[in-house]
Design a protein around this motif. Structure first.
Motif, PDB file in Angstrom:
ATOM      1  N   ARG A 169       0.888  -1.286  -0.023  1.00 31.15           N
ATOM      2  CA  ARG A 169      -0.094   0.035   0.029  1.00 31.15           C
ATOM      3  C   ARG A 169       1.050   1.350  -0.025  1.00 31.15           C
ATOM      4  O   ARG A 169       0.488   2.225  -0.669  1.00 31.15           O
ATOM      5  CB  ARG A 169      -0.707   0.116   1.243  1.00 31.15           C
ATOM      6  CG  ARG A 169      -1.948   1.154   1.278  1.00 31.15           C
ATOM      7  CD  ARG A 169      -2.948   0.971   2.324  1.00 31.15           C
ATOM      8  NE  ARG A 169      -2.550   1.194   3.608  1.00 31.15           N
ATOM      9  CZ  ARG A 169      -2.957   2.180   4.331  1.00 31.15           C
ATOM     10  NH1 ARG A 169      -3.653   3.421   3.614  1.00 31.15           N
ATOM     11  NH2 ARG A 169      -2.219   2.651   5.566  1.00 31.15           N
TER      12      ARG A 169
ATOM     13  N   ARG B 277      -5.100  -4.879  -6.363  1.00 32.70           N
ATOM     14  CA  ARG B 277      -4.499  -6.140  -5.576  1.00 32.70           C
ATOM     15  C   ARG B 277      -5.754  -6.867  -5.306  1.00 32.70           C
ATOM     16  O   ARG B 277      -6.919  -6.778  -5.642  1.00 32.70           O
ATOM     17  CB  ARG B 277      -4.389  -5.584  -4.229  1.00 32.70           C
ATOM     18  CG  ARG B 277      -5.358  -5.030  -3.053  1.00 32.70           C
ATOM     19  CD  ARG B 277      -5.129  -4.054  -2.317  1.00 32.70           C
ATOM     20  NE  ARG B 277      -6.369  -3.709  -1.655  1.00 32.70           N
ATOM     21  CZ  ARG B 277      -7.121  -2.895  -2.248  1.00 32.70           C
ATOM     22  NH1 ARG B 277      -6.961  -2.242  -3.528  1.00 32.70           N
ATOM     23  NH2 ARG B 277      -8.308  -2.262  -1.569  1.00 32.70           N
TER      24      ARG B 277
ATOM     25  N   ILE C  19     -11.949   1.894   1.147  1.00 33.88           N
ATOM     26  CA  ILE C  19     -11.554   1.539   2.463  1.00 33.88           C
ATOM     27  C   ILE C  19     -10.190   1.460   2.465  1.00 33.88           C
ATOM     28  O   ILE C  19      -9.666   1.726   3.732  1.00 33.88           O
ATOM     29  CB  ILE C  19     -12.357   0.309   2.825  1.00 33.88           C
ATOM     30  CG1 ILE C  19     -13.689   0.389   2.751  1.00 33.88           C
ATOM     31  CG2 ILE C  19     -11.775  -0.407   4.126  1.00 33.88           C
ATOM     32  CD1 ILE C  19     -14.718  -0.804   2.922  1.00 33.88           C
ATOM     33  N   SER C  20      -9.420   1.134   1.771  1.00 32.86           N
ATOM     34  CA  SER C  20      -8.074   0.636   2.032  1.00 32.86           C
ATOM     35  C   SER C  20      -7.117   1.865   2.271  1.00 32.86           C
ATOM     36  O   SER C  20      -6.190   1.765   2.862  1.00 32.86           O
ATOM     37  CB  SER C  20      -7.206  -0.231   0.668  1.00 32.86           C
ATOM     38  OG  SER C  20      -6.849   0.698  -0.022  1.00 32.86           O
ATOM     39  N   TYR C  21      -7.749   3.080   1.997  1.00 34.28           N
ATOM     40  CA  TYR C  21      -6.951   4.273   2.516  1.00 34.28           C
ATOM     41  C   TYR C  21      -7.617   4.986   3.431  1.00 34.28           C
ATOM     42  O   TYR C  21      -7.194   6.156   3.779  1.00 34.28           O
ATOM     43  CB  TYR C  21      -6.780   5.292   1.310  1.00 34.28           C
ATOM     44  CG  TYR C  21      -5.958   4.703   0.163  1.00 34.28           C
ATOM     45  CD1 TYR C  21      -4.433   4.838   0.402  1.00 34.28           C
ATOM     46  CD2 TYR C  21      -6.195   3.800  -0.984  1.00 34.28           C
ATOM     47  CE1 TYR C  21      -3.563   4.326  -0.551  1.00 34.28           C
ATOM     48  CE2 TYR C  21      -5.226   3.507  -1.910  1.00 34.28           C
ATOM     49  CZ  TYR C  21      -3.951   3.664  -1.687  1.00 34.28           C
ATOM     50  OH  TYR C  21      -2.884   3.450  -2.712  1.00 34.28           O
TER      51      TYR C  21
ATOM     52  N   ASN D  39     -11.107  -0.429  -2.501  1.00 35.21           N
ATOM     53  CA  ASN D  39      -9.868   0.517  -2.637  1.00 35.21           C
ATOM     54  C   ASN D  39     -10.195   1.827  -1.583  1.00 35.21           C
ATOM     55  O   ASN D  39      -9.182   2.281  -0.996  1.00 35.21           O
ATOM     56  CB  ASN D  39      -9.820   1.160  -3.940  1.00 35.21           C
ATOM     57  CG  ASN D  39      -9.278   0.001  -4.977  1.00 35.21           C
ATOM     58  OD1 ASN D  39      -8.464  -0.765  -4.422  1.00 35.21           O
ATOM     59  ND2 ASN D  39      -9.421   0.041  -6.296  1.00 35.21           N
TER      60      ASN D  39
ATOM     61  N   LEU E  81      -4.346  -0.840  -6.505  1.00 34.81           N
ATOM     62  CA  LEU E  81      -5.684  -0.761  -6.759  1.00 34.81           C
ATOM     63  C   LEU E  81      -5.995  -1.904  -7.356  1.00 34.81           C
ATOM     64  O   LEU E  81      -7.164  -2.279  -7.455  1.00 34.81           O
ATOM     65  CB  LEU E  81      -6.034   0.441  -7.576  1.00 34.81           C
ATOM     66  CG  LEU E  81      -5.773   1.842  -6.984  1.00 34.81           C
ATOM     67  CD1 LEU E  81      -6.250   3.052  -7.852  1.00 34.81           C
ATOM     68  CD2 LEU E  81      -6.243   2.120  -5.520  1.00 34.81           C
TER      69      LEU E  81
ATOM     70  N   ILE F 241      -6.195   9.469  -5.594  1.00 28.40           N
ATOM     71  CA  ILE F 241      -5.457   8.104  -5.561  1.00 28.40           C
ATOM     72  C   ILE F 241      -6.238   7.072  -6.140  1.00 28.40           C
ATOM     73  O   ILE F 241      -5.792   6.419  -7.003  1.00 28.40           O
ATOM     74  CB  ILE F 241      -5.029   7.696  -4.222  1.00 28.40           C
ATOM     75  CG1 ILE F 241      -4.087   8.854  -3.421  1.00 28.40           C
ATOM     76  CG2 ILE F 241      -4.434   6.410  -4.300  1.00 28.40           C
ATOM     77  CD1 ILE F 241      -3.781   8.417  -2.129  1.00 28.40           C
ATOM     78  N   ILE F 242      -7.628   6.929  -5.751  1.00 30.43           N
ATOM     79  CA  ILE F 242      -8.305   5.852  -6.496  1.00 30.43           C
ATOM     80  C   ILE F 242      -9.108   6.250  -7.865  1.00 30.43           C
ATOM     81  O   ILE F 242      -9.741   5.451  -8.440  1.00 30.43           O
ATOM     82  CB  ILE F 242      -9.183   5.018  -5.565  1.00 30.43           C
ATOM     83  CG1 ILE F 242     -10.465   5.997  -5.179  1.00 30.43           C
ATOM     84  CG2 ILE F 242      -8.248   4.717  -4.459  1.00 30.43           C
ATOM     85  CD1 ILE F 242     -11.424   4.798  -4.306  1.00 30.43           C
TER      86      ILE F 242
END
Lengths: 428, 428, 428
Positions: free
Chosen positions: B261, B290, C390-392, C388, B288, C405-406
């Motif tokens: 990440r 993954r 959520i991952s940030y 995606n 993105l 970013i996404i």
């Protein structure tokens, strides 16, 4: 009588110096430095003795040659050092023997792909003898013949010479120029470096109120710069904030730039700025392409801000390190272009500052006669560069930064700063 | 007898493991881990019970299947779990009913665009039953027929198994490898991961004086990594400075990389270096893209430096998650290429250092036999990489940094450091 | 009756305002501001007197025109200010004379390359008189004729007017919008700016619980913004964290963006985000292309974070500063597109936050109905953007950062944050 251009003057110096048999040490270097001292009277010629140890290196013996030739069975001189000093491998030991073709051939150097060029070959650190000749000539040698080879050379204790010129300025901070004087009869690599450096020093001698101190060194390549650094490292690291290695700066085919190891020093930025405005297609090399004294000046622990501005770079033009690198390749115009590039770099250094406007918002330029009095379509374009210039006069961007951002030559920024300072709007 | 290559050895392991019906939990995982323990005797097989809570998740019941099939009116078995464990939707509940075609059809899964592939389908967190079959077969079913569907499966309290191997090194700092063992009969995704990880661990067991500690985990995907992190987060965050998720690393069509990440960890840099020198055209994915356990290892607050080196990435090759992902797709050469990439990454980690030259200016390499004794056109090119290497040995660039800057494989840097250390010129 | 779109409403306002003869000062500005005050009742109309000094500038006299025309020998009005106020050079002094063609011609302005356009010309800071006309008309003038030119204009002490509207929010931190009201009958440059700004203020008046305070100013260009800054600099520098200059925002040919001087303020980032998601081919200009009030707001020492979102930029469309810049060029759709871009920017500002997930590892979305319950090939793609997102959610990336970013519109991020906040998983 027409006054000669600076390019013609430099070319004449190169003609005078061309025939001298330079090497790392010896009479050739001394003759060369003495010639330059006539132009730059304050040039100090210095020396260190054979055996002097500089970091990992030792100053070698002096080498001198009285004669060197190859004769055939009929006494005809086939190859003679007197005709072209490139014919002899640099640092060759003495020999006086009759040899078969095969025996001789093992000591000959030529370039099959450049059959009309005499290559430049040296063997400084291993004892050898050899002759260099054109490949055409080599191919015509009689394979059944006998050859008389004679080299009368001497290696003896002596000195390694170099020269230094310091032009003091208001500040003790120094700008450093280094060039080398160890190459025999070749013009771009390397009489162009010494003659352009000499012209630059001569010009700077005439500059009133130099802001910075300028240091010029004329040295043999590698061993010379290592000796010089070993004697002056502390001073150089304290004082030098910009520097240039001057080499291969005399032909007129292109401009090129090779960075310092750090790559982003003030010298690097200035070199790129200056070249971009002379020739947008100038060639950018990388530190990995290096091969001159920047190897020493930028070595780990030395780390001086030394960048290189060149015309055609060593190793990148066909005549490189051969007899074809002569004074038809190096031209008055080529030398003058190189000189002007370095001069422009000095002009950046001497004039850079942090301009600051002393009014808030845009100034009213109309009342100062600096703006069109009528507003019609396109009228603002005429003053666009100047308005862009003003918009960055915030005391945080240097004159150099602004020139880069708005993409104008530093020279134009000098013009603006003069005009706007005169109006009392901007202080630098 | 010819010794088998490491690729052949890994392929054989994959063949042995292929038929096992793996799932998140249960006998299939245990059989797989026990097989690997025969190769890696120090592998520790661990478990947490059904109902164990790990962050937002709960360990599910164990699932076992004794039989599962569809028969037609004539008692002909059309689809049978014994033939291919992909035929049964993972985690299917029991059923024993006679259905019309339409009733059956609502429980069937096939891929119209890949008519010869049995898809891999699971329903771990919602109770369902279903069968997967090729689309060709599905289209041949009699729409007026009756079908007997039988699934004898059990969901009961049990455990979730995983295994761990720690190879201690001089430093307690850890390099982490994770791979997963929950996929039934498929080869690239996902027997390639466990067998390459096993081979890597076996190789590292034989490495003398490991500089770092190596930790390998074999877990079910998602729930397994979440359980593992929930039990070891503090330790992992303290010790792990580099890590790799090992998945989809067995076919021979391409190499690919998926970043952590953060995107710029040491693992990321090494992965890109290694792959670039194996295959300049390797594929770079983004965070993105993954879809494996890096989702957990790099989640906010976990933030481990875990990057992924793959061959053909999950989701990006047509056979993905179907019966076509088999041991003809995964080859000995494919596995060996993946193994070598990870091994090269470990070699960077084990050998990286900050080399520093102990002389100022360039060293005199000639006297050490490391430089051509004769200087002629082009002679410097032969030692250019080494000279570039030396020029960055300033104690500030790591061996890895230098390899990147001068664009040579880390392996070549190791060669230079050995040669130059032997000469006493450079310390690392 | 069909409700009119906001684009139609704005276009109607522009129609009403179009005929008014605006200039830097005077009745035209007052009429314009009074019209807008009917829509925005809290708009405060302010003034500073002629002679008021603002930094380097002085407020000029008010200019008024009662009539202005050119008649030929037969008393036919060739050019009349009543027909189009662009016919008169702005700030023209009075004149009443009979002239030859050549005498007249020196006072005429036309555009040979746009023969049907009346150009817009002003001479604010030097006393002059002149007429603007189409080049076609100019070419038909009788070169042997006599012409009666009459301008009845007055320059007298008065005031410079501007207007300000402040909509308070929960925070005293301010978002700033500036537009200008000094251009006579032209539509994109510049009735589009005031009408879009008015619509934006009207919309924001209706927004409940505004998070930030919004400040709108309607001013004459250059002198107006300089006066405004001179009176409010300290406040603006303390409070304004984002701002936009609103100009040229009414045609429907393209979208464009011009950065602040700093180039990377929050306003710059938002402007680029918003435009990218409206039109991936929007035009990016540089600070060097500027020409509106950002010149003052971003001047050294002022340095407000003011970026510009436009449709077709001043100087870049053929109708610019001519009579062809009219209400057929500016359309309801064009105005509405510009309004929506600025509204989207405000929505970013009002909703931005630093979301943080409150579980470690990925959340189990299935149990919350936010994830497909069956896992088959491609099923993860349906929730990829949300995963995606959520991952940030690590508390370190803002909602805006994550959207960038996404690569999803900020609006989509708002949807996710609502959904995930409702599930209790994420706090913002």
């Amino acid at each position: 009588m027409t006054e000669r251009s600076i390019g013609q003057v430099m070319h004449k110096w190169a003609e005078d110096l061309f025939p001298i048999n330079r090497s790392l040490t010896g009479e050739g270097v001394r003759q060369t430095l003495n010639y330059l001292k006539k132009i730059l009277p304050d040039l100090e010629i210095k020396s260190v003795p054979t055996g002097y140890e500089a970091f990992d290196w030792t100053v070698p013996e002096e080498w001198s040659v009285s004669e060197a030739f190859i004769e055939d069975e009929h006494g005809v001189r086939i190859v003679d050092f007197k005709v072209n000093n490139l014919h002899l491998v640099g640092y060759s030991v003495s020999v006086d023997e009759w040899l078969t073709f095969d025996e001789l051939n093992a000591h000959l150097y030529s370039l099959p792909e450049q059959p009309d060029a005499i290559p430049y070959v040296t063997s400084y650190y291993t004892k050898r003898w050899g002759f260099c000749l054109t490949h055409s000539q080599r191919q015509q040698l009689n394979k059944d013949g006998k050859y008389h080879v004679v080299i009368k050379s001497e290696h003896k204790k002596g000195v390694l010479n170099y020269a230094e010129l310091v032009l003091p300025g208001v500040s003790e901070k120094e700008v450093f120029f280094s060039t080398y004087v160890c190459h025999p009869s070749m013009a771009n690599n390397e009489l162009s470096g010494p003659v352009v450096t000499t012209a630059l020093a001569q010009w700077l001698m005439g500059v009133q109120d130099r802001r910075y101190t300028y240091r010029f060194v004329f040295i043999p390549e590698t061993i010379g710069s290592i000796v010089y650094i070993s004697k002056n490292l502390k001073h150089l690291k304290q004082k030098v904030f910009a520097g240039f290695n001057v080499t291969c700066i005399g032909d007129d085919r292109c401009y090129s730039y090779l960075p310092s190891r750090a790559g982003d020093t003030y010298s690097d930025k200035i070199a790129q700025h200056v070249l971009k405005h002379i020739d947008p297609d100038y060639k950018k090399y990388s530190w990995l392409d290096r091969g001159s004294d920047e190897r020493q000046y930028c070595a780990p622990g030395v780390d001086l801000p030394v960048a290189t501005i060149m015309r055609s770079k060593y190793g990148e033009y066909p005549e490189y390190h051969t007899s074809l690198d002569d004074l038809s390749l190096v031209t008055p115009g080529g030398l003058e272009g190189g000189f002007n590039a370095l001069k422009a770099a000095v002009e950046v250094i001497e004039n850079d500052c942090y301009p600051k406007i002393n009014v808030l918002c845009e100034p009213q330029l109309g009342k100062r006669g600096l703006y069109p009095t009528i507003s019609e379509k396109g009228s603002a374009d005429k003053v666009r560069d100047m308005m862009n210039f003003i918009s960055y006069c915030d005391g945080e961007h240097s004159l150099f930064d602004i020139s880069e951002i708005i993409n104008i030559p530093f020279k134009s920024s000098i013009t603006y700063i003069h005009k706007l300072s005169a109006s009392g709007l901007i202080k630098c």
